[in-house]
Design a protein around this motif. Structure first.
Motif, PDB file in Angstrom:
ATOM      1  N   TYR A 179       0.800  -1.140   0.072  1.00 60.76           N
ATOM      2  CA  TYR A 179      -0.113  -0.021   0.003  1.00 60.76           C
ATOM      3  C   TYR A 179       0.763   1.117   0.108  1.00 60.76           C
ATOM      4  N   TRP A 180       0.477   2.311  -0.536  1.00 61.40           N
ATOM      5  CA  TRP A 180       1.275   3.467  -0.736  1.00 61.40           C
ATOM      6  C   TRP A 180       0.354   4.645  -0.516  1.00 61.40           C
ATOM      7  N   VAL A 181       0.805   5.687   0.182  1.00 61.56           N
ATOM      8  CA  VAL A 181       0.003   6.972   0.618  1.00 61.56           C
ATOM      9  C   VAL A 181       1.178   8.019   0.552  1.00 61.56           C
ATOM     10  N   VAL A 199      -4.276   9.616   0.851  1.00 63.89           N
ATOM     11  CA  VAL A 199      -5.161   8.606   0.466  1.00 63.89           C
ATOM     12  C   VAL A 199      -4.387   7.301  -0.008  1.00 63.89           C
ATOM     13  N   LEU A 200      -4.664   6.146   0.562  1.00 63.54           N
ATOM     14  CA  LEU A 200      -4.088   5.008   0.336  1.00 63.54           C
ATOM     15  C   LEU A 200      -4.623   4.538  -1.142  1.00 63.54           C
ATOM     16  N   ASP A 201      -3.566   4.232  -2.022  1.00 65.28           N
ATOM     17  CA  ASP A 201      -3.705   3.554  -3.191  1.00 65.28           C
ATOM     18  C   ASP A 201      -4.187   2.250  -3.082  1.00 65.28           C
TER      19      ASP A 201
END
Length: 208
Positions: free
Chosen positions: A133-135, A141-143
């Motif tokens: 997960y990336w933010v 906002v989490l991708d």
């Protein structure tokens, strides 16, 4: 410590880095590993036989990173832009089921503030798959996660997404053959994995 698929256009400097330049193109016969697209269009991802909670242990520590980004994606563009960043990885968390790091760079076209990102990697003991997960500090906002596992020293992680209004597959690839200088790459496929275009990559150099 990877860079997100929605990372904004950056003010960048050109570097001379052979180890990154060698990754400028994925071979045209590149194939998906432990993943496929079903006849119904569903993305099917299976774990490797050796998928483990220790797969990302190599990332623990502090890193200096040389980044490379294709100027334009899925448009037959061949111009690469390069810049530097750092990453701090906290190693194993959640009793071995997670891994987390912070990415930082001074280049940020979206504003005057430095750009920061956080990657959270979670291992599912039931499926034996990692979800990444990336933010970032621009959106907060989490991708949607890319999902996959390591086959030997190379990990591949996938998700479905949309680019310029068209459906694509996204692939992240980690190569930890040299654990002190691991390589990360991102590629898009507009045709369900038949062809791929790499559009971002970086080489991390262990500081401590």
């Amino acid at each position: 410590m990877n860079i997100p698929k929605r990372y904004p256009l950056l003010l960048m400097v050109v570097l001379s880095l052979p180890s990154v330049r060698a990754l400028a193109q994925i071979p045209p016969d590149f194939k998906m590993v432990n993943a496929s697209v079903s006849q119904a269009g569903e993305l099917v991802i299976l774990p490797s036989k050796t998928s483990s909670t220790h797969d990302f242990d190599f990332l623990a520590g502090d890193w200096a990173m040389d980044n490379k980004r294709l100027k334009a994606r899925l448009s037959n563009n061949t111009t690469w832009l390069e810049y530097k960043s750092t990453s701090q990885n906290y190693g194993s968390i959640l009793n071995g089921l997670g891994n987390m790091d912070f990415y930082r760079t001074n280049f940020n076209a979206a504003g005057d503030k430095p750009y920061e990102g956080l990657t959270l990697r979670l291992f599912n003991p039931q499926t034996r798959l990692w979800s990444l997960y990336w933010v970032d500090s621009n959106l907060g906002v989490l991708d949607p996660p890319v999902v996959g596992s390591f086959e030997g020293a190379v990990g591949t992680f996938y998700c479905k997404d949309v680019f310029q209004g068209k459906p694509i597959l996204v692939m992240f690839q980690w190569d930890k053959t040299d654990p002190n200088n691991p390589v990360w790459a991102q590629a898009f496929s507009p045709d369900n994995g038949r062809t791929w275009e790499m559009n971002m990559t970086n080489v991390s150099h262990r500081q401590k």
